[in-house]
Design a protein around this motif. Structure first.
Motif, PDB file in Angstrom:
ATOM      1  N   VAL A   1      -5.404  18.302 -42.879  1.00 17.35           N
ATOM      2  CA  VAL A   1      -5.954  19.636 -43.154  1.00 17.35           C
ATOM      3  C   VAL A   1      -7.201  19.532 -44.019  1.00 17.35           C
ATOM      4  O   VAL A   1      -8.210  20.200 -43.773  1.00 17.35           O
ATOM      5  N   LEU A   2      -7.171  18.656 -45.029  1.00 19.61           N
ATOM      6  CA  LEU A   2      -8.325  18.464 -45.911  1.00 19.61           C
ATOM      7  C   LEU A   2      -9.538  17.966 -45.121  1.00 19.61           C
ATOM      8  O   LEU A   2     -10.643  18.493 -45.265  1.00 19.61           O
TER       9      LEU A   2
ATOM     10  N   LEU B   1     -14.636  12.874 -45.287  1.00 15.88           N
ATOM     11  CA  LEU B   1     -15.085  12.486 -43.951  1.00 15.88           C
ATOM     12  C   LEU B   1     -15.576  11.044 -43.907  1.00 15.88           C
ATOM     13  O   LEU B   1     -15.349  10.336 -42.920  1.00 15.88           O
ATOM     14  N   ALA B   2     -16.234  10.587 -44.975  1.00 18.14           N
ATOM     15  CA  ALA B   2     -16.724   9.210 -45.009  1.00 18.14           C
ATOM     16  C   ALA B   2     -15.566   8.218 -44.928  1.00 18.14           C
ATOM     17  O   ALA B   2     -15.735   7.102 -44.407  1.00 18.14           O
TER      18      ALA B   2
ATOM     19  N   ALA C   1     -16.712  20.927 -36.027  1.00 20.25           N
ATOM     20  CA  ALA C   1     -16.835  22.381 -35.864  1.00 20.25           C
ATOM     21  C   ALA C   1     -15.508  22.993 -35.411  1.00 20.25           C
ATOM     22  O   ALA C   1     -15.198  24.138 -35.757  1.00 20.25           O
ATOM     23  N   ALA C   2     -14.724  22.229 -34.667  1.00 23.31           N
ATOM     24  CA  ALA C   2     -13.413  22.702 -34.206  1.00 23.31           C
ATOM     25  C   ALA C   2     -12.339  22.539 -35.283  1.00 23.31           C
ATOM     26  O   ALA C   2     -11.181  22.890 -35.057  1.00 23.31           O
ATOM     27  N   GLY C   3     -12.735  21.992 -36.433  1.00 25.20           N
ATOM     28  CA  GLY C   3     -11.770  21.804 -37.512  1.00 25.20           C
ATOM     29  C   GLY C   3     -10.884  20.592 -37.336  1.00 25.20           C
ATOM     30  O   GLY C   3      -9.809  20.505 -37.933  1.00 25.20           O
ATOM     31  N   ARG C   4     -11.338  19.629 -36.538  1.00 28.30           N
ATOM     32  CA  ARG C   4     -10.564  18.422 -36.314  1.00 28.30           C
ATOM     33  C   ARG C   4     -11.215  17.240 -37.019  1.00 28.30           C
ATOM     34  O   ARG C   4     -12.420  17.033 -36.921  1.00 28.30           O
ATOM     35  N   PRO C   5     -10.412  16.447 -37.717  1.00 27.67           N
ATOM     36  CA  PRO C   5     -10.965  15.217 -38.274  1.00 27.67           C
ATOM     37  C   PRO C   5     -11.410  14.309 -37.134  1.00 27.67           C
ATOM     38  O   PRO C   5     -10.805  14.326 -36.057  1.00 27.67           O
TER      39      PRO C   5
END
Length: 145
Positions: A117-118, A91-92, A70-74
């Motif tokens: 970023v992706l 993400l996987a 949610a914070a945009g962090r991997p």
């Protein structure tokens, strides 16, 4: 982190969590910050590039993984941390069952801005599509009808 430090010797690590055992607190050093329990992780997410959830046990969906997305962090994580999450690519690709795999993912995200970023954007999309307040409300409404 010793595996990460072979590639990125200046990278720092912040250990956050409640009820932290003394052996983890003792790891505090110039490269390892140990604040322990932090009531609001938002400032840390703004200061850090990658979250890591190296969980060895637990049940259900892990809120800290979703919070990082949610914070945009991997979030590089173990299979236990990914339990219950139908993670899309990329993400996987952040899920690894070994210290070597976790270290490779952490290093790759720090060395490749585009990949970072992706993955950050994919995390935000994942939250918006299935774990936002609106998505949870809709799922509950459907389950209760």
């Amino acid at each position: 982190m010793p595996l990460v430090w072979r590639e990125l010797p200046l990278l720092t690590c912040t250990l956050v969590g409640s009820h932290m055992p003394g052996e983890l607190r003792a790891l505090g050093s110039l490269r390892v910050e140990v604040p322990g329990q932090v009531p609001d992780l938002a400032p840390l997410y703004r200061q850090r590039r990658v979250a890591v959830a190296p969980l060895r046990f637990g049940a259900g969906i892990k809120g800290k993984v979703l919070e990082a997305f949610a914070a945009g962090r991997p979030c590089v994580m173990t299979p236990i941390a990914a339990e219950g999450l139908a993670l899309p690519e990329p993400l996987a690709a952040l899920v690894h069952g070994s210290a070597e795999g976790l270290a490779r993912a952490i290093v790759a995200l720090h060395q490749d801005d585009g990949r970072c970023v992706l993955a950050g954007g994919a995390g935000r999309s994942f939250i918006a599509q299935g774990h936002s307040e609106a998505a949870v409300d809709a799922a509950l409404a459907e389950a209760l009808t």
